[in-house]
Design an enzyme around this catalytic site. Structure first.
Site, PDB file in Angstrom:
ATOM      1  N   LYS A   1       0.925  -1.173   0.017  1.00  0.00           N
ATOM      2  CA  LYS A   1       0.081   0.104   0.066  1.00  0.00           C
ATOM      3  C   LYS A   1       0.975   1.124  -0.026  1.00  0.00           C
ATOM      4  CE  LYS A   1      -2.751   1.241   3.780  1.00  0.00           C
ATOM      5  NZ  LYS A   1      -3.865   1.405   4.613  1.00  0.00           N
TER       6      LYS A   1
HETATM    7  C1  R5P Z   1      -3.177   4.303   8.323  1.00  0.00           C
HETATM    8  O1  R5P Z   1      -2.322   4.111   9.446  1.00  0.00           O
HETATM    9  C2  R5P Z   1      -3.843   3.177   7.923  1.00  0.00           C
HETATM   10  O2  R5P Z   1      -2.841   2.160   7.350  1.00  0.00           O
HETATM   11  C3  R5P Z   1      -4.836   3.408   7.132  1.00  0.00           C
HETATM   12  O3  R5P Z   1      -5.443   2.085   6.581  1.00  0.00           O
HETATM   13  C4  R5P Z   1      -4.427   4.237   5.825  1.00  0.00           C
HETATM   14  O4  R5P Z   1      -3.701   5.424   5.948  1.00  0.00           O
HETATM   15  C5  R5P Z   1      -5.466   4.157   4.715  1.00  0.00           C
HETATM   16  O5  R5P Z   1      -6.454   4.944   5.188  1.00  0.00           O
HETATM   17  P1  R5P Z   1      -6.604   6.546   4.609  1.00  0.00           P
HETATM   18  O6  R5P Z   1      -7.539   6.293   3.503  1.00  0.00           O
HETATM   19  O7  R5P Z   1      -7.640   7.259   5.604  1.00  0.00           O
HETATM   20  O8  R5P Z   1      -5.495   7.169   4.444  1.00  0.00           O
END
Ligand code: R5P
Length: 294
Positions: A203
């Site tokens: 990710k």
């Molecule tokens: C953050 O620490 C998490 O891994 C979240 O899952 C990630 O940041 C995704 O969430 P967002 O779309 O709110 O950034």
């Protein structure tokens, strides 16, 4: 006694017809074991090759952030529209219906808070616990360039080794080091390191310039995080551009659950991800669903 009467000899062996063997649909995953590929097929839609992961793991270091005060009230209604739920074991046990049947990417790192150094994490979930919870993927951050870079890489490699033993893929999440620029060079470095140490998917964040160099330089699927809340059309545009430049989906949180209409937004994001619907059209879809009270 076994009933052996009437047994017939087999006669159609398809002599001359080669065994049909398809390459696995997901980038970099062709040589993985059956259980690993089976779990990846639950995480990524085999038809589109992509996924909409609903991220609501923020509480593990942010506490009750906006939209996540009551997961049972705000996130549960969105779950049927997600391909994958990304959350902590605490959220899973307290607020997710086991009968829902959605695959789970289990947050397996912790150890810090918004009040302290973010990269200071350890592996917070034992493999046995991940199996007990029927996790389809294990997830932890790598913080390239940050104070605890070494430990964070160690965390992810430990998960990969443990998960590989049981056929569970690992998602490496690229946490941004404090002094690093958020550009294609940085995310190219971080995602590539994650893949080279054995992460099964990664990710990262979308960047305006040269994002395709990040996706193409990473030999396993890349999904994009949503990041901080931006207007819905902008978030749909970001998702579209990310997919168009090679991302295999989104792992989106705030831009869904902090939207004016989270249910409409997750469906519009799904149309972008799986159908490559243009962002303007997806925004119309969002507005229509919102008007219908989604
Ligand atoms: C953050 O620490 C998490 O891994 C979240 O899952 C990630 O940041 C995704 O969430 P967002 O779309 O709110 O950034």
């Amino acid at each position: 006694m076994a009933d052996l009467d009437g047994l017939k000899d087999g006669k159609d062996y398809g002599i001359g017809t080669p065994v049909q063997e398809q390459p696995f649909f997901l980038k970099g995953s062709n040589h993985l074991d059956w259980g690993m590929q089976n779990r990846l097929s639950r995480l990524f839609n085999p038809k589109s090759g992509r996924t909409v992961m609903l991220a609501f793991d923020h509480g593990y270091f942010q506490g009750p952030t906006t939209g996540l005060e009551r997961i049972d009230l705000t996130i549960a209604p969105l779950m049927p529209y997600a391909d994958v739920l990304m959350c902590t074991r605490g959220a899973l046990r307290t607020s997710v219906d086991p009968a829902l049947g959605k695959p789970v990417a289990l947050r397996c790192s912790a150890g810090q808070s918004i009040l302290t150094e973010l990269s200071n994490e350890y592996i917070s979930v034992e493999m046995e616990e991940a199996l007990r919870l029927n996790a389809s993927a294990l997830a932890a951050q790598i913080y390239i360039g940050a104070e605890h870079e070494h430990q964070s890489i160690k965390n992810v490699t430990k998960l990969i080794d443990a998960g590989t033993r049981y056929g569970i893929p690992t998602l490496a999440v690229t946490g941004v080091g404090k002094d690093m620029a958020r550009d294609a060079r940085y995310f190219g470095l971080a995602t590539r390191i994650a893949a080279e140490i054995g992460a099964h998917f990664v990710k990262t964040y979308f960047v305006e310039k040269a994002f395709e160099t990040v996706t193409h330089g990473c030999p396993v699927p890349v999904v994009i995080a949503g990041g901080k809340k931006i207007p819905e059309l902008d978030a749909l545009t970001m998702a579209y551009r990310g997919i168009d430049q090679g991302a295999a989906g989104v792992d989106m949180g705030r831009n869904i659950f902090q939207s004016d209409s989270p249910k409409a937004m997750i469906q519009a994001v799904g149309a972008v991800v799986h159908e490559l619907m243009r962002p303007e059209r997806a925004f119309e879809m969002y507005q229509d669903l919102k008007a219908q009270g989604a």
